[in-house]
Design a protein around this motif. Structure first.
Motif, PDB file in Angstrom:
ATOM      1  N   GLY A 114       0.818  -1.201   0.000  1.00  0.00           N
ATOM      2  CA  GLY A 114       0.000   0.000   0.000  1.00  0.00           C
ATOM      3  C   GLY A 114       0.848   1.245   0.000  1.00  0.00           C
ATOM      4  O   GLY A 114       2.069   1.183  -0.214  1.00  0.00           O
ATOM      5  N   PRO A 115       0.231   2.413   0.244  1.00  0.00           N
ATOM      6  CA  PRO A 115       0.971   3.677   0.261  1.00  0.00           C
ATOM      7  C   PRO A 115       2.126   3.648   1.254  1.00  0.00           C
ATOM      8  O   PRO A 115       2.073   2.980   2.284  1.00  0.00           O
ATOM      9  CB  PRO A 115      -0.094   4.696   0.680  1.00  0.00           C
ATOM     10  N   LEU A 116       3.180   4.382   0.926  1.00  0.00           N
ATOM     11  CA  LEU A 116       4.382   4.392   1.756  1.00  0.00           C
ATOM     12  C   LEU A 116       4.206   5.313   2.973  1.00  0.00           C
ATOM     13  O   LEU A 116       3.394   6.235   2.955  1.00  0.00           O
ATOM     14  CB  LEU A 116       5.574   4.850   0.910  1.00  0.00           C
ATOM     15  N   PRO A 117       4.985   5.078   4.026  1.00  0.00           N
ATOM     16  CA  PRO A 117       4.880   5.902   5.237  1.00  0.00           C
ATOM     17  C   PRO A 117       5.223   7.367   4.969  1.00  0.00           C
ATOM     18  O   PRO A 117       5.948   7.690   4.017  1.00  0.00           O
ATOM     19  CB  PRO A 117       5.906   5.269   6.190  1.00  0.00           C
ATOM     20  N   GLU A 118       4.729   8.236   5.833  1.00  0.00           N
ATOM     21  CA  GLU A 118       4.959   9.670   5.648  1.00  0.00           C
ATOM     22  C   GLU A 118       6.440  10.012   5.640  1.00  0.00           C
ATOM     23  O   GLU A 118       6.885  10.851   4.840  1.00  0.00           O
ATOM     24  CB  GLU A 118       4.265  10.465   6.754  1.00  0.00           C
ATOM     25  N   ARG A 119       7.239   9.362   6.496  1.00  0.00           N
ATOM     26  CA  ARG A 119       8.670   9.666   6.517  1.00  0.00           C
ATOM     27  C   ARG A 119       9.303   9.377   5.164  1.00  0.00           C
ATOM     28  O   ARG A 119      10.128  10.149   4.667  1.00  0.00           O
ATOM     29  CB  ARG A 119       9.383   8.858   7.608  1.00  0.00           C
ATOM     30  N   THR A 120       8.910   8.265   4.559  1.00  0.00           N
ATOM     31  CA  THR A 120       9.456   7.901   3.258  1.00  0.00           C
ATOM     32  C   THR A 120       9.051   8.915   2.196  1.00  0.00           C
ATOM     33  O   THR A 120       9.869   9.337   1.368  1.00  0.00           O
ATOM     34  CB  THR A 120       8.971   6.495   2.856  1.00  0.00           C
ATOM     35  N   VAL A 121       7.786   9.322   2.228  1.00  0.00           N
ATOM     36  CA  VAL A 121       7.284  10.268   1.231  1.00  0.00           C
ATOM     37  C   VAL A 121       7.960  11.622   1.389  1.00  0.00           C
ATOM     38  O   VAL A 121       8.338  12.261   0.399  1.00  0.00           O
ATOM     39  CB  VAL A 121       5.758  10.399   1.337  1.00  0.00           C
ATOM     40  N   ARG A 270      19.152  18.885   2.946  1.00  0.00           N
ATOM     41  CA  ARG A 270      17.939  18.451   3.640  1.00  0.00           C
ATOM     42  C   ARG A 270      17.649  16.986   3.314  1.00  0.00           C
ATOM     43  O   ARG A 270      17.245  16.219   4.176  1.00  0.00           O
ATOM     44  CB  ARG A 270      16.760  19.330   3.201  1.00  0.00           C
ATOM     45  N   ALA A 271      17.832  16.607   2.056  1.00  0.00           N
ATOM     46  CA  ALA A 271      17.550  15.226   1.672  1.00  0.00           C
ATOM     47  C   ALA A 271      18.456  14.255   2.414  1.00  0.00           C
ATOM     48  O   ALA A 271      18.004  13.228   2.933  1.00  0.00           O
ATOM     49  CB  ALA A 271      17.716  15.056   0.168  1.00  0.00           C
ATOM     50  N   GLU A 272      19.744  14.555   2.471  1.00  0.00           N
ATOM     51  CA  GLU A 272      20.679  13.651   3.148  1.00  0.00           C
ATOM     52  C   GLU A 272      20.316  13.494   4.612  1.00  0.00           C
ATOM     53  O   GLU A 272      20.490  12.419   5.200  1.00  0.00           O
ATOM     54  CB  GLU A 272      22.101  14.169   2.981  1.00  0.00           C
ATOM     55  N   ALA A 273      19.802  14.554   5.215  1.00  0.00           N
ATOM     56  CA  ALA A 273      19.403  14.475   6.622  1.00  0.00           C
ATOM     57  C   ALA A 273      18.180  13.586   6.809  1.00  0.00           C
ATOM     58  O   ALA A 273      17.995  12.990   7.882  1.00  0.00           O
ATOM     59  CB  ALA A 273      19.122  15.876   7.159  1.00  0.00           C
ATOM     60  N   LEU A 274      17.335  13.491   5.766  1.00  0.00           N
ATOM     61  CA  LEU A 274      16.119  12.679   5.855  1.00  0.00           C
ATOM     62  C   LEU A 274      16.329  11.232   5.428  1.00  0.00           C
ATOM     63  O   LEU A 274      15.513  10.366   5.748  1.00  0.00           O
ATOM     64  CB  LEU A 274      15.019  13.294   4.978  1.00  0.00           C
ATOM     65  N   LEU A 275      17.388  10.965   4.683  1.00  0.00           N
ATOM     66  CA  LEU A 275      17.596   9.646   4.091  1.00  0.00           C
ATOM     67  C   LEU A 275      18.495   8.756   4.937  1.00  0.00           C
ATOM     68  O   LEU A 275      19.260   7.951   4.420  1.00  0.00           O
ATOM     69  CB  LEU A 275      18.193   9.798   2.685  1.00  0.00           C
ATOM     70  N   GLY A 276      18.385   8.891   6.242  1.00  0.00           N
ATOM     71  CA  GLY A 276      19.167   8.052   7.139  1.00  0.00           C
ATOM     72  C   GLY A 276      18.534   6.681   7.310  1.00  0.00           C
ATOM     73  O   GLY A 276      17.544   6.342   6.653  1.00  0.00           O
ATOM     74  N   PRO A 277      19.111   5.854   8.183  1.00  0.00           N
ATOM     75  CA  PRO A 277      18.556   4.521   8.427  1.00  0.00           C
ATOM     76  C   PRO A 277      17.074   4.592   8.791  1.00  0.00           C
ATOM     77  O   PRO A 277      16.663   5.432   9.587  1.00  0.00           O
ATOM     78  CB  PRO A 277      19.389   4.013   9.615  1.00  0.00           C
ATOM     79  N   GLY A 278      16.300   3.727   8.180  1.00  0.00           N
ATOM     80  CA  GLY A 278      14.874   3.691   8.454  1.00  0.00           C
ATOM     81  C   GLY A 278      14.027   4.515   7.510  1.00  0.00           C
ATOM     82  O   GLY A 278      12.801   4.553   7.657  1.00  0.00           O
ATOM     83  N   TRP A 279      14.662   5.164   6.516  1.00  0.00           N
ATOM     84  CA  TRP A 279      13.842   5.984   5.608  1.00  0.00           C
ATOM     85  C   TRP A 279      12.934   5.119   4.748  1.00  0.00           C
ATOM     86  O   TRP A 279      11.859   5.549   4.342  1.00  0.00           O
ATOM     87  CB  TRP A 279      14.734   6.889   4.758  1.00  0.00           C
ATOM     88  N   LEU A 280      13.358   3.880   4.494  1.00  0.00           N
ATOM     89  CA  LEU A 280      12.520   2.938   3.766  1.00  0.00           C
ATOM     90  C   LEU A 280      11.943   1.904   4.734  1.00  0.00           C
ATOM     91  O   LEU A 280      12.628   1.481   5.677  1.00  0.00           O
ATOM     92  CB  LEU A 280      13.323   2.211   2.686  1.00  0.00           C
ATOM     93  N   PRO A 281      10.712   1.455   4.520  1.00  0.00           N
ATOM     94  CA  PRO A 281      10.135   0.406   5.370  1.00  0.00           C
ATOM     95  C   PRO A 281      10.935  -0.890   5.282  1.00  0.00           C
ATOM     96  O   PRO A 281      11.593  -1.170   4.269  1.00  0.00           O
ATOM     97  CB  PRO A 281       8.727   0.215   4.797  1.00  0.00           C
ATOM     98  N   ALA A 282      10.862  -1.682   6.330  1.00  0.00           N
ATOM     99  CA  ALA A 282      11.632  -2.922   6.395  1.00  0.00           C
ATOM    100  C   ALA A 282      11.303  -3.871   5.244  1.00  0.00           C
ATOM    101  O   ALA A 282      12.181  -4.548   4.719  1.00  0.00           O
ATOM    102  CB  ALA A 282      11.381  -3.615   7.734  1.00  0.00           C
ATOM    103  N   ARG A 283      10.037  -3.913   4.831  1.00  0.00           N
ATOM    104  CA  ARG A 283       9.664  -4.815   3.730  1.00  0.00           C
ATOM    105  C   ARG A 283      10.373  -4.430   2.429  1.00  0.00           C
ATOM    106  O   ARG A 283      10.782  -5.294   1.651  1.00  0.00           O
ATOM    107  CB  ARG A 283       8.158  -4.785   3.502  1.00  0.00           C
TER     108      ARG A 283
END
Length: 321
Positions: A114-121, A270-283
């Motif tokens: 389904g839709p991705l989490p807000e952090r990912t978006v 800003r992007a590098e600060a947001l793209l740390g561990p956990g930016w993508l869901p585990a699946r």
């Protein structure tokens, strides 16, 4: 159904000097997705390099496709994936880029369920906006941004499919129904045949973020998460003059993130600060690992016969009957 998004084995098919390992775009995990170009994972003749190899979809002018690929070689930014090798003149059109385990955005939604989490978006939006800002600073427009043009890798997104709009039709001709173009991401002024411009990329960015957050490029306002309810409708304004600037998009999506000040010795954005561990869901991370393992296994399978031909000590197992 493969969770890797790597697609199905394509045997020993050759494209240019490369042997296809697998197909990146697997329609079984992304039903209905419009793919602007055919993308394959392929191996170099010497076995030293794995690449992401692209060919035009049916109906796309090959000469224009190659011209756009050539232009992409000069694009800058950490979240772009430009062509690094082009087919020689007279060969079937193709271009190659370094391979990184990645899922097309539609496949990532299918894998996640389904839709991705807000952090990912949020992270995705900031990275894409920063990448587009660099392109626009080079006096270029992407002109092909859509969900399938975005690949998700463990360290951040990769922007691909440069110039899909221009490659698919000459300037000034309507682009409705052109093969490989995602109608939901195509700015209305470009659909009517207008020249691709930076604010058209803003429209496509809004549609792509809406897709990541809802599964649709033009959802109802109430279907959007709060962070996008004002932003996406402004991006999708029919009048380009009413669309936001990329700097404003970054500010809205990353208002809580402070980028490193100039002169601090760090180039963090800003992007590098947001793209740390956990930016993508585990699946999705698990699917990337599965894809990487599947590609490696296919590479070993492809290299075994060649190794056997050059090394008599290596025996190739014969199938049992």
């Amino acid at each position: 159904m493969p969770a890797s998004g790597a697609g199905h084995r394509a045997g020993s098919r050759q494209i240019g000097p490369y042997t296809v390992v697998t197909r990146l775009d697997d329609r079984s995990t992304a039903p209905g997705a419009v793919v602007p170009e055919h993308r394959f994972v392929a191996r170099s003749p010497d076995g030293d390099r794995t690449v992401l190899l692209s060919t035009p979809v049916a109906g796309v002018d090959g000469q224009r496709f190659m011209a756009e690929a050539d232009t992409s070689r000069y694009l800058l930014g950490p979240w772009v994936l430009p062509a690094t090798e082009l087919a020689p003149p007279g060969d079937r059109p193709w271009h190659a880029r370094p391979y990184v385990p990645a899922l097309p955005l539609p496949t990532a939604l299918a894998v996640y369920g389904g839709p991705l989490p807000e952090r990912t978006v949020r992270a995705l939006g900031v990275a894409l906006a920063e990448s587009l800002a660099v392109l626009h600073g080079q006096r270029l427009s992407h002109a092909g941004l859509c969900p399938a043009a975005v690949l998700l890798a463990a360290d951040g997104p990769r922007l691909t499919c440069y110039g899909a709009v221009r490659a698919a039709a000459p300037e000034g001709t309507p682009r409705h129904g052109v093969p490989g173009l995602d109608a939901g991401s195509l700015p209305p002024e470009q659909a009517a045949g207008g020249q691709p411009r930076p604010l058209g990329d803003v429209y496509a960015l809004g549609a792509t973020l809406a897709y990541a957050a809802t599964g649709y490029t033009a959802p109802e306002r109430d279907e959007l998460p709060l962070v996008l309810r004002s932003l996406v409708p402004r991006c999708l304004a029919r009048d380009p003059a009413h669309r936001p600037q990329l700097a404003d998009i970054v500010e809205e999506l990353a208002s809580h993130v402070v980028s490193s000040p100039a002169g601090s010795g760090s180039a963090a954005t800003r992007a590098e600060a947001l793209l740390g561990p956990g930016w993508l869901p585990a699946r999705v991370i698990a699917a990337l690992a599965h894809q990487s393992a599947a590609v490696l296994s296919a590479e070993v399978e492809l290299s075994a016969p060649a190794q056997a031909r050059t090394d008599p000590a290596v025996a190739v197992p014969r199938p049992s009957h």
